[in-house]
Motif scaffolding. Structure first.
Motif, short mmCIF file in Angstrom:
data_model
loop_
_atom_site.label_atom_id
_atom_site.label_comp_id
_atom_site.label_asym_id
_atom_site.label_seq_id
_atom_site.Cartn_x
_atom_site.Cartn_y
_atom_site.Cartn_z
N ARG A 174 3.11 11.61 12.32
CA ARG A 174 2.65 11.41 10.93
C ARG A 174 2.56 9.92 10.61
N ALA A 175 3.56 9.15 11.03
CA ALA A 175 3.56 7.70 10.77
C ALA A 175 2.34 7.05 11.42
N ALA A 176 2.06 7.44 12.66
CA ALA A 176 0.93 6.86 13.38
C ALA A 176 -0.39 7.21 12.71
N ARG A 177 -0.53 8.46 12.31
CA ARG A 177 -1.80 8.88 11.69
C ARG A 177 -2.02 8.21 10.34
N LEU A 178 -0.97 8.14 9.54
CA LEU A 178 -1.10 7.47 8.24
C LEU A 178 -1.45 6.00 8.42
N GLY A 179 -0.79 5.35 9.38
CA GLY A 179 -1.07 3.94 9.63
C GLY A 179 -2.48 3.70 10.11
N LEU A 180 -2.93 4.51 11.05
CA LEU A 180 -4.28 4.34 11.59
C LEU A 180 -5.34 4.65 10.54
N ASP A 181 -5.04 5.58 9.63
CA ASP A 181 -5.99 5.90 8.57
C ASP A 181 -6.23 4.71 7.65
N VAL A 182 -5.24 3.86 7.49
CA VAL A 182 -5.38 2.68 6.63
C VAL A 182 -6.26 1.62 7.30
N GLY A 183 -6.29 1.62 8.63
CA GLY A 183 -7.05 0.61 9.35
C GLY A 183 -6.16 -0.49 9.88
N VAL A 184 -6.71 -1.66 10.07
CA VAL A 184 -5.97 -2.74 10.74
C VAL A 184 -4.68 -3.09 10.01
N ASN A 185 -4.64 -2.96 8.69
CA ASN A 185 -3.41 -3.26 7.95
C ASN A 185 -2.31 -2.23 8.20
N GLY A 186 -2.69 -1.11 8.78
CA GLY A 186 -1.70 -0.08 9.12
C GLY A 186 -1.30 -0.08 10.57
N ASN B 271 0.85 -1.19 0.00
CA ASN B 271 0.00 0.00 0.00
C ASN B 271 0.89 1.26 0.00
N PRO B 272 0.74 2.14 -1.00
CA PRO B 272 1.59 3.35 -1.05
C PRO B 272 1.48 4.23 0.19
N LEU B 273 0.29 4.28 0.82
CA LEU B 273 0.15 5.07 2.04
C LEU B 273 1.01 4.51 3.16
N LEU B 274 1.11 3.19 3.22
CA LEU B 274 1.93 2.57 4.25
C LEU B 274 3.41 2.75 3.96
N VAL B 275 3.78 2.80 2.69
CA VAL B 275 5.18 3.14 2.35
C VAL B 275 5.51 4.53 2.91
N GLN B 276 4.59 5.47 2.72
CA GLN B 276 4.80 6.83 3.24
C GLN B 276 4.82 6.83 4.77
N ALA B 277 3.99 6.00 5.38
CA ALA B 277 3.98 5.91 6.85
C ALA B 277 5.32 5.41 7.37
N TRP B 278 5.87 4.39 6.71
CA TRP B 278 7.17 3.86 7.16
C TRP B 278 8.29 4.86 6.88
N ILE B 279 8.21 5.59 5.78
CA ILE B 279 9.20 6.65 5.52
C ILE B 279 9.17 7.67 6.66
N ALA B 280 7.96 8.07 7.06
CA ALA B 280 7.82 9.01 8.18
C ALA B 280 8.38 8.41 9.47
#
Length: 260
Positions: free
Chosen positions: A55-67, A38-47
């Motif tokens: 930022r990493a936490a918010r991006l991950g939580l926005d994806v749901g359980v996979n984040g 998931n590109p959003l999770l790539v960005q979360a891990w970059i953060a």
């Protein structure tokens, strides 16, 4: 809550999607997380690796359980190292533990849901006192989650580190006899878990720091020279991201304490 910033921003910790994928096996040797699709999770891990934990936490939580894996790692590392309020720390770890229990129901074969559950409960237990936590039955929950994480991912070094800490903390608080009979903890097993973690991640600073701390809990002055050696080695470890910078800082603080 207002998040305190990572105090050591560094361009060396700023990865692109391509450089993150190339560095992934090194950066994630301790948790064996798969590279995200998931590109959003790539960005979360970059953060996350840059120290942008909020930022990493918010991006991950926005994806749901996979984040949850990146979100919980970001939240827990932040709370452990950068949150100054004991009350906020407790509330944060309690929240992560509760969310992990839901994740375990949805993703029963995901070791991350068990590892971060154990980590959060372990940190919460230290915050309220290990003795109180044991009386509340939290020790069994931590042990069950760590055992499950290791069963699902035997190469996951961070779970072996956490299990070593689990043995050391209980032995330190209740002694060898009660610890063994009631909780099944042993000094030999504690050391075995740390040695396993170091075999899996020979360049890990945090494995050395926690091992040194466990030795001092269990052996005191008898193992001080070994503990100091572990902390010195940890302080020299190569830093690849924000968390490793915080880990090496912890090693230096531990070294100062051990030498006093």
């Amino acid at each position: 809550m207002a998040w305190n910033p990572f105090p050591y921003p560094d361009p060396a910790y700023q990865y692109t999607a391509a450089s993150l994928e190339a560095a992934w096996p090194l950066l994630h040797s301790g948790d064996r997380e798969p590279f995200p699709t998931n590109p959003l999770l790539v960005q979360a891990w970059i953060a996350f690796h840059a120290g942008e934990f909020e930022r990493a936490a918010r991006l991950g939580l926005d994806v749901g359980v996979n984040g949850y894996s990146v979100a919980h790692k970001a939240i827990c590392i932040y709370a452990h190292y950068l949150e100054r309020s004991p009350q906020k720390k407790l509330a944060t770890f309690e929240c992560v533990a509760e969310r992990c229990e839901r994740q375990q129901l949805e993703q029963p074969n995901n070791p991350s849901g068990y590892y971060w559950h154990a980590y959060a409960l372990g940190q919460y237990s230290q915050g309220i006192s290990v003795v109180k936590a044991l009386a509340q039955g939290l020790g069994a929950k931590v042990r069950n989650s760590l055992d499950t994480a290791i069963r699902l991912a035997p190469q996951r070094a961070d779970a072996h580190i956490a299990l070593g800490v689990y043995h050391a903390e209980i032995l330190d608080k209740v002694g060898a006899m009660i610890g063994n009979l009631t909780y099944g903890v042993k000094k030999e097993e504690c050391y075995k878990q740390f040695e396993t973690a170091l075999a899996l991640t020979p360049d890990s600073a945090i494995a050395r720091v926690r091992y040194a701390r466990a030795m001092m809990m269990l052996e005191g002055k008898k193992k001080q020279a070994v503990a100091i050696g572990l902390c010195e080695a940890a302080a020299r470890c190569t830093i690849h991201d924000a968390t490793e910078r915080l880990d090496t800082d912890a090693a230096k603080r531990e070294l100062e304490e051990e030498k006093q």
